[in-house]
Design a protein around this motif. Structure first.
Motif, PDB file in Angstrom:
ATOM      1  N   THR A 303      62.838  28.226 -68.456  1.00  0.00           N
ATOM      2  CA  THR A 303      62.689  27.076 -67.562  1.00  0.00           C
ATOM      3  C   THR A 303      63.171  27.360 -66.145  1.00  0.00           C
ATOM      4  O   THR A 303      62.758  26.679 -65.207  1.00  0.00           O
ATOM      5  N   SER A 304      64.033  28.353 -65.976  1.00  0.00           N
ATOM      6  CA  SER A 304      64.573  28.626 -64.639  1.00  0.00           C
ATOM      7  C   SER A 304      63.837  29.750 -63.916  1.00  0.00           C
ATOM      8  O   SER A 304      64.124  30.020 -62.748  1.00  0.00           O
ATOM      9  N   PHE A 305      62.876  30.394 -64.597  1.00  0.00           N
ATOM     10  CA  PHE A 305      62.266  31.579 -63.996  1.00  0.00           C
ATOM     11  C   PHE A 305      61.467  31.244 -62.738  1.00  0.00           C
ATOM     12  O   PHE A 305      61.507  31.983 -61.750  1.00  0.00           O
ATOM     13  N   ASP A 306      60.736  30.136 -62.750  1.00  0.00           N
ATOM     14  CA  ASP A 306      59.954  29.770 -61.569  1.00  0.00           C
ATOM     15  C   ASP A 306      60.849  29.569 -60.351  1.00  0.00           C
ATOM     16  O   ASP A 306      60.472  29.927 -59.226  1.00  0.00           O
ATOM     17  N   ASP A 307      62.027  28.997 -60.578  1.00  0.00           N
ATOM     18  CA  ASP A 307      62.957  28.820 -59.459  1.00  0.00           C
ATOM     19  C   ASP A 307      63.484  30.161 -58.969  1.00  0.00           C
ATOM     20  O   ASP A 307      63.678  30.359 -57.767  1.00  0.00           O
ATOM     21  N   ASP A 308      63.706  31.091 -59.894  1.00  0.00           N
ATOM     22  CA  ASP A 308      64.140  32.433 -59.488  1.00  0.00           C
ATOM     23  C   ASP A 308      63.052  33.119 -58.663  1.00  0.00           C
ATOM     24  O   ASP A 308      63.340  33.780 -57.658  1.00  0.00           O
ATOM     25  N   VAL A 309      61.802  32.960 -59.081  1.00  0.00           N
ATOM     26  CA  VAL A 309      60.689  33.553 -58.335  1.00  0.00           C
ATOM     27  C   VAL A 309      60.605  32.952 -56.936  1.00  0.00           C
ATOM     28  O   VAL A 309      60.434  33.671 -55.940  1.00  0.00           O
ATOM     29  N   SER A 310      60.737  31.631 -56.845  1.00  0.00           N
ATOM     30  CA  SER A 310      60.697  30.981 -55.530  1.00  0.00           C
ATOM     31  C   SER A 310      61.829  31.476 -54.644  1.00  0.00           C
ATOM     32  O   SER A 310      61.646  31.700 -53.439  1.00  0.00           O
TER      33      SER A 310
END
Length: 511
Positions: A303-310
């Protein structure tokens, strides 16, 4: 210099609509210059008093929002005093008294009440605000913003400018990026704008300004290579020009060769901009994104990967948020060089011993030497490497860099999900009759992981396509065996010849 405000025309439009919004971009991409120019232009037009100031000094306040308020109000006053504005536009000589947690809102309201123009604030380095200080300042801005419709005097528009998008400020302050809360101070903004990189045409326009001033030209190939190496990253575009013109001392027409030399100098110097990026590599959320790119694997997504990518995208390390790829070839090279620095110290071979009598580079011998190196040091280096899944790629690239980069160059291509790393060795040499030549050697790196099939068939097909693109007739496929049932370390290093789908004969090395 290119007209700064033309790079982000939406900013002026949003200000004219009295919006609060974010401008974010990686460091040293021209954000501050753009804000300063925009503030100056808006103020000169006569309807707006636009003030750009930095929040950088608030960093020392940490969670102490009372201290952050004092520092921020001091920064506003100093910026106004430097502006050269007439007295009627200036903020009050002394800010009104107000309880902690309301001082910024009260001060800005009093200023707007007195000022005959619409006040617009451009807050640079908003990232410096930390934790409770950020929450407090944004809460006060939001409270003032929401009271404007009741006649409460407050800035018509506020621009928050920094490295990250506002959703990441929310994470930094303990909030959940995916949760909507109408009362949240992070719902203050109507828009989030990202300052983009230069296009190829903009680079040509920028460099042409130098030509018009000095008469010194850039060849078409040189301009194309600058864009290829930088992908328009503004700091790199300017740094390459600086290295070429001032540091190397070029006075004649600038060629692609001089651009390459400037690139090498820039990387070796590890300028502040590059060091700042490198320092991020050990952050866990950065490693989660960068490691699968280096390894060519698919990342573990939660769930946190998209935020890490951003976050990594906002840092400028990757090109986009959909297909994970390092932002430009210079960053690609810097990342692997830095991560492989420890390995390079283990390489004892003399680079000069790989130069053949006719000037060419002895690639077969390099692969043989790597087998010896891998048997002796591979197991230890893999255990020590922080980017464990990409350890094989990092170690081989460090070995190549140590032995090739003294007289040649390495081009690397890698991205998440490709399951490979492509390498091109470019070795310029002069033959016995004085003729100048360029030797090119292509290599494909694959990793055989537990539970997977032998990657050789895919590797041969991928190498075939790579060789076809390079118009080369042969190359090398290196397969690292990371399976538990792999042969003992001292037995690894077998060479074979294989045929690609199109009929090319290539060398296969299994280690």
């Amino acid at each position: 210099m290119l007209p700064p405000t033309e790079r982000l025309p939406q900013a002026r439009e949003l200000i004219e609509m009295d919006r609060y919004f974010v401008v974010h971009a990686p460091r040293q991409t021209g954000k501050t210059t753009m804000l300063r120019t925009l503030a100056s232009e808006l103020t000169a037009e006569g309807d707006i008093a636009a003030l750009m100031f930095s929040c950088e000094e608030t960093k020392v306040a940490g969670d102490d929002f009372t201290a952050a308020e004092s520092i921020l109000l001091g920064s506003i006053r100093e910026a106004a005093e430097r502006s050269g504005w007439p007295e009627e536009l200036m903020p009050p000589d002394s800010w009104p008294q107000s309880p902690p947690g309301t001082r910024v809102r009260t001060a800005l309201s009093e200023w707007c009440r007195r000022c005959p123009r619409r006040v617009v604030l451009l807050l640079d380095e908003i990232d410096a605000l930390q934790g409770n200080s950020m929450v407090s300042i944004l809460s006060q801005l939001r409270a003032g913003h929401n009271a404007r419709h009741e006649g409460y005097p407050f800035p018509a528009s506020v621009v928050l400018c920094g490295l990250r998008d506002l959703r990441d400020y929310k994470v930094a302050s303990g909030g959940e990026p995916g949760r909507s809360n109408p009362a949240s101070p992070f719902n203050i903004v109507a828009e989030s704008l990202r300052l983009g990189d230069f296009t190829a045409d903009e680079i040509a326009e920028l460099y042409d300004q130098h030509t018009q001033e000095t008469g010194q030209e850039f060849t078409k190939d040189a301009l194309e290579r600058v864009f290829e190496l930088t992908q328009g990253q503004p700091w790199l575009v300017n740094a390459l020009a600086f290295e070429t013109i001032l540091q190397i001392g070029t006075t004649a027409t600038i060629t692609i060769g001089q651009v390459e030399e400037a690139k090498e100098r820039l990387i070796r110097k590890r300028a502040t901009h590059l060091d700042a990026l490198v320092a991020r590599l050990r952050e866990l959320r950065v490693e989660r994104v960068i490691e699968p790119i280096l390894a060519g694997t698919w990342p573990d997504i939660d769930t946190s990967f998209d935020d890490d990518v951003s976050y990594v995208h906002d840092l400028g390390l990757i090109r986009g948020t959909r297909e994970l790829e390092i932002a430009n070839p210079i960053y690609r090279e810097v990342l692997l060089r830095v991560l492989g620095h420890r390995t390079e110290r283990f390489v004892q071979a003399d680079p000069r011993s790989f130069v053949l009598p006719d000037g060419r580079f002895d690639m077969p011998r390099l692969l043989e030497e790597f087998v010896v190196f891998w048997r002796e040091h591979g197991e230890v280096l893999i255990r020590q490497e922080g980017y464990h899944e990409a350890a094989c790629q990092i170690i081989l690239m460090a070995f190549l860099h140590r032995l090739v980069n003294g007289g040649g160059q390495l081009d690397r291509e890698y991205a998440a999900g490709t399951k490979r790393l492509d390498v091109l060795v470019r070795w310029p040499f002069t033959d016995s009759e004085g003729g100048r030549h360029l030797q090119r050697e292509a290599m494909e790196l694959k990793v055989w992981r537990a539970g997977e099939n032998d990657p050789m068939p895919d590797g041969l097909a991928q190498l075939d396509r790579y060789l076809d693109r390079l118009t080369l007739t042969t190359g090398s496929l290196v397969i690292f065996d990371r399976r538990p049932e792999a042969p003992p370390w001292k037995e690894r290093g077998g060479f074979d010849q294989a045929t690609t789908p199109s009929g090319r004969q290539v060398t296969v090395l299994r280690v």
